[in-house]
Write a protein that holds these residues in place. Structure first.
Motif, mmCIF file in Angstrom:
data_model
loop_
_atom_site.group_PDB
_atom_site.id
_atom_site.type_symbol
_atom_site.label_atom_id
_atom_site.label_comp_id
_atom_site.label_asym_id
_atom_site.label_seq_id
_atom_site.Cartn_x
_atom_site.Cartn_y
_atom_site.Cartn_z
ATOM 1 N N ILE A 63 5.359 5.067 5.834
ATOM 2 C CA ILE A 63 4.481 4.349 4.916
ATOM 3 C C ILE A 63 5.310 3.398 4.072
ATOM 4 C CG2 ILE A 63 2.848 4.540 2.999
ATOM 5 C CD1 ILE A 63 2.214 7.387 4.012
ATOM 6 N N ILE A 64 4.873 2.148 4.004
ATOM 7 C CA ILE A 64 5.445 1.185 3.064
ATOM 8 C C ILE A 64 4.475 1.079 1.895
ATOM 9 C CG2 ILE A 64 6.120 -1.219 2.678
ATOM 10 C CD1 ILE A 64 6.723 -1.400 5.689
ATOM 11 N N VAL A 65 4.971 1.323 0.684
ATOM 12 C CA VAL A 65 4.138 1.234 -0.521
ATOM 13 C C VAL A 65 4.540 -0.009 -1.301
ATOM 14 C CG1 VAL A 65 3.441 2.351 -2.674
ATOM 15 C CG2 VAL A 65 3.934 3.741 -0.653
ATOM 16 N N LEU A 66 3.579 -0.898 -1.547
ATOM 17 C CA LEU A 66 3.818 -2.049 -2.422
ATOM 18 C C LEU A 66 3.519 -1.612 -3.847
ATOM 19 C CD1 LEU A 66 2.106 -4.949 -0.411
ATOM 20 C CD2 LEU A 66 4.324 -3.868 -0.043
ATOM 21 N N ASP A 67 4.506 -1.711 -4.733
ATOM 22 C CA ASP A 67 4.319 -1.175 -6.086
ATOM 23 C C ASP A 67 5.133 -1.983 -7.086
ATOM 24 O OD1 ASP A 67 3.754 0.335 -8.307
ATOM 25 O OD2 ASP A 67 4.873 2.103 -7.678
ATOM 26 N N ASN A 68 4.494 -3.008 -7.655
ATOM 27 C CA ASN A 68 5.104 -3.759 -8.745
ATOM 28 C C ASN A 68 4.610 -3.157 -10.047
ATOM 29 O OD1 ASN A 68 5.695 -5.597 -10.797
ATOM 30 N ND2 ASN A 68 5.612 -7.344 -9.418
ATOM 31 N N LYS A 69 5.465 -2.430 -10.730
ATOM 32 C CA LYS A 69 5.050 -1.652 -11.906
ATOM 33 C C LYS A 69 4.603 -2.533 -13.074
ATOM 34 C CE LYS A 69 8.362 1.848 -10.480
ATOM 35 N NZ LYS A 69 8.720 1.067 -9.273
ATOM 36 N N ASN A 70 4.930 -3.819 -13.028
ATOM 37 C CA ASN A 70 4.589 -4.710 -14.142
ATOM 38 C C ASN A 70 3.297 -5.483 -13.906
ATOM 39 O OD1 ASN A 70 7.028 -4.094 -15.532
ATOM 40 N ND2 ASN A 70 8.120 -5.426 -14.110
ATOM 41 N N HIS A 71 2.575 -5.133 -12.845
ATOM 42 C CA HIS A 71 1.380 -5.908 -12.517
ATOM 43 C C HIS A 71 0.253 -4.988 -12.077
ATOM 44 C CE1 HIS A 71 -0.767 -9.544 -11.308
ATOM 45 N NE2 HIS A 71 -1.147 -8.883 -10.233
ATOM 46 N N THR A 72 -0.935 -5.255 -12.574
ATOM 47 C CA THR A 72 -2.109 -4.510 -12.128
ATOM 48 C C THR A 72 -2.986 -5.422 -11.286
ATOM 49 O OG1 THR A 72 -2.678 -4.748 -14.459
ATOM 50 C CG2 THR A 72 -2.829 -2.583 -13.547
ATOM 51 N N LEU A 73 -3.674 -4.821 -10.306
ATOM 52 C CA LEU A 73 -4.560 -5.553 -9.422
ATOM 53 C C LEU A 73 -5.982 -5.532 -9.965
ATOM 54 C CD1 LEU A 73 -3.224 -4.080 -6.073
ATOM 55 C CD2 LEU A 73 -2.898 -6.429 -6.864
ATOM 56 N N VAL A 84 -1.682 0.570 9.874
ATOM 57 C CA VAL A 84 -2.944 0.581 9.122
ATOM 58 C C VAL A 84 -2.693 -0.142 7.812
ATOM 59 C CG1 VAL A 84 -4.652 2.000 7.933
ATOM 60 C CG2 VAL A 84 -3.806 2.692 10.189
ATOM 61 N N TYR A 85 -3.481 -1.185 7.566
ATOM 62 C CA TYR A 85 -3.254 -2.046 6.417
ATOM 63 C C TYR A 85 -4.253 -1.758 5.306
ATOM 64 C CZ TYR A 85 -2.938 -6.182 3.493
ATOM 65 O OH TYR A 85 -2.795 -7.017 2.421
ATOM 66 N N SER A 86 -3.740 -1.548 4.093
ATOM 67 C CA SER A 86 -4.576 -1.434 2.896
ATOM 68 C C SER A 86 -3.804 -2.025 1.725
ATOM 69 C CB SER A 86 -4.963 0.026 2.619
ATOM 70 O OG SER A 86 -5.763 0.104 1.452
ATOM 71 N N GLY A 87 -3.659 -3.340 1.776
ATOM 72 C CA GLY A 87 -2.919 -4.040 0.744
ATOM 73 C C GLY A 87 -3.827 -4.524 -0.369
ATOM 74 N N PRO A 88 -3.314 -5.400 -1.234
ATOM 75 C CA PRO A 88 -4.121 -5.923 -2.338
ATOM 76 C C PRO A 88 -5.385 -6.599 -1.825
ATOM 77 C CG PRO A 88 -1.804 -6.486 -2.635
ATOM 78 C CD PRO A 88 -1.937 -5.921 -1.261
ATOM 79 N N GLY A 89 -6.500 -6.388 -2.519
ATOM 80 C CA GLY A 89 -7.767 -6.955 -2.102
ATOM 81 C C GLY A 89 -7.729 -8.472 -2.051
ATOM 82 N N VAL A 114 2.271 -9.256 0.000
ATOM 83 C CA VAL A 114 2.460 -8.726 1.352
ATOM 84 C C VAL A 114 3.148 -9.731 2.268
ATOM 85 C CG1 VAL A 114 0.211 -9.482 2.231
ATOM 86 C CG2 VAL A 114 1.278 -7.439 3.190
ATOM 87 N N ASN A 115 3.113 -11.009 1.911
ATOM 88 C CA ASN A 115 3.738 -12.037 2.748
ATOM 89 C C ASN A 115 5.166 -12.365 2.319
ATOM 90 O OD1 ASN A 115 1.419 -12.868 4.544
ATOM 91 N ND2 ASN A 115 0.476 -13.193 2.549
ATOM 92 N N SER A 116 5.699 -11.603 1.363
ATOM 93 C CA SER A 116 7.055 -11.865 0.881
ATOM 94 C C SER A 116 8.088 -11.472 1.927
ATOM 95 C CB SER A 116 7.323 -11.092 -0.409
ATOM 96 O OG SER A 116 7.385 -9.698 -0.140
ATOM 97 N N LEU A 117 9.269 -12.057 1.807
ATOM 98 C CA LEU A 117 10.362 -11.752 2.733
ATOM 99 C C LEU A 117 10.744 -10.280 2.665
ATOM 100 C CD1 LEU A 117 12.406 -12.796 4.785
ATOM 101 C CD2 LEU A 117 13.926 -13.382 2.867
ATOM 102 N N THR A 118 10.669 -9.690 1.483
ATOM 103 C CA THR A 118 11.005 -8.271 1.322
ATOM 104 C C THR A 118 10.083 -7.392 2.159
ATOM 105 O OG1 THR A 118 11.618 -8.764 -0.960
ATOM 106 C CG2 THR A 118 11.420 -6.453 -0.373
ATOM 107 N N ASP A 137 9.206 -3.360 -4.234
ATOM 108 C CA ASP A 137 8.856 -3.787 -5.588
ATOM 109 C C ASP A 137 8.196 -5.168 -5.592
ATOM 110 O OD1 ASP A 137 8.601 -3.933 -8.319
ATOM 111 O OD2 ASP A 137 10.689 -4.516 -8.657
ATOM 112 N N THR A 138 7.037 -5.258 -4.958
ATOM 113 C CA THR A 138 6.258 -6.486 -4.942
ATOM 114 C C THR A 138 4.839 -6.146 -4.513
ATOM 115 O OG1 THR A 138 6.046 -8.725 -4.007
ATOM 116 C CG2 THR A 138 6.867 -7.011 -2.541
ATOM 117 N N LEU A 139 3.900 -7.001 -4.880
ATOM 118 C CA LEU A 139 2.530 -6.875 -4.387
ATOM 119 C C LEU A 139 2.187 -8.020 -3.441
ATOM 120 C CD1 LEU A 139 0.724 -5.752 -7.663
ATOM 121 C CD2 LEU A 139 1.298 -4.341 -5.678
#
Length: 258
Positions: free
Chosen positions: A41-51, A123-128, A105-109, A101-103
């Motif tokens: 599982i890859i978790v996208l989690d930028n702690k300084n930003h809410t969706l 299985v994709y469930s990224g930011p809406g 999904v298209n970032s290089l990281t 540490d990003t939200l």
């Protein structure tokens, strides 16, 4: 409920790409409950930003809380714990994961993290509302997405509201992402009649209908995609106007629009 079974294949091996929102919680908790375990599982989690789709629980509840808040859809016999953080579910089930540490999904990281996955299917469930760009779609991976609308008739955004308003049903389609929005090959689709009233469409109905459809798809052991039927009438919807949103909820709860 109508189910549309399209083909047969081999046992599905998969990874996941998730953010900590109700959709991801419903997916992961119910996949595990039904014995479908992701390899990584890859978790996208930028702690300084809410969706936009984050609930108050996402903003104030820590990963270690023992509190529970069970969200359920009795018509479909499915539920999830809104207060259980994605990473808590992962850790208590000893799943392999990494946190990016990003939200974006298209970032290089994220692209580099996806490259490291050994599974072909994710299985994709990224930011809406996020659109996967060419760079990430060119990694020889197949992204499985559950769209909350029966395709091709309900493409686009907030389609649960439109389908409830127009047909008094909810459809879901499991598709493979491609560069055209909601036009990828269909893996599985289902349509449901929801009789329960006073349901939160955004935070309960949407994630649980999608999770139910995802589980049903995995239970079929079917993978080969079928192109969307070009002879069927296609329609694309845009973010619903607040008035139409209110009318859709009113129609569902009261059975009619006054």
């Amino acid at each position: 409920m109508e189910n549309f079974q399209l083909w047969r294949s081999t046992l599905i091996k998969f990874s996941m790409l998730l953010v900590n929102n109700n959709r991801s919680k419903a997916y992961l908790q119910n996949l595990i409950k039904n014995g479908f375990i992701p390899s990584k599982i890859i978790v996208l989690d930028n702690k300084n930003h809410t969706l936009v789709e984050h609930t108050e629980n996402d903003k104030i509840i820590s990963k270690d809380t023992e509190q529970k808040f069970i969200r359920s859809l009795n018509d479909l016999n499915i539920s999830f714990d809104e207060k259980e953080h994605i990473q808590k579910t992962i850790v208590k089930n000893n799943l392999d994961f990494s946190v990016v540490d990003t939200l974006d999904v298209n970032s290089l990281t994220v692209i580099n993290a996806v490259k490291e996955l050994t599974d072909e299917y994710i299985v994709y469930s990224g930011p809406g509302g996020t659109i996967l760009r060419k760079e990430i779609l060119s990694l020889n991976k197949k992204f499985i997405h559950v769209h909350p609308g029966l395709l091709p008739g309900f493409r686009g955004s907030t389609t649960i509201y439109y389908s409830m308003l127009l047909e008094s049903t909810v459809g879901c389609s499991v598709i493979l992402f491609d560069e055209k929005i909601d036009e990828g090959p269909i893996l599985y689709k289902a349509k449901y009649e929801i009789k329960e009233r006073d349901i939160d469409f955004d935070y309960v109905l949407d994630p649980l209908v999608r999770a139910k459809t995802l589980i049903s798809f995995f239970q079929t052991n079917e993978l080969s995609g079928m192109p969307q039927n070009q002879s069927e009438e296609a329609a694309t919807f845009y973010i619903i106007h607040p008035l139409l949103k209110h009318l859709s909820i009113l129609k569902h709860n009261e059975g009619s629009i006054q």
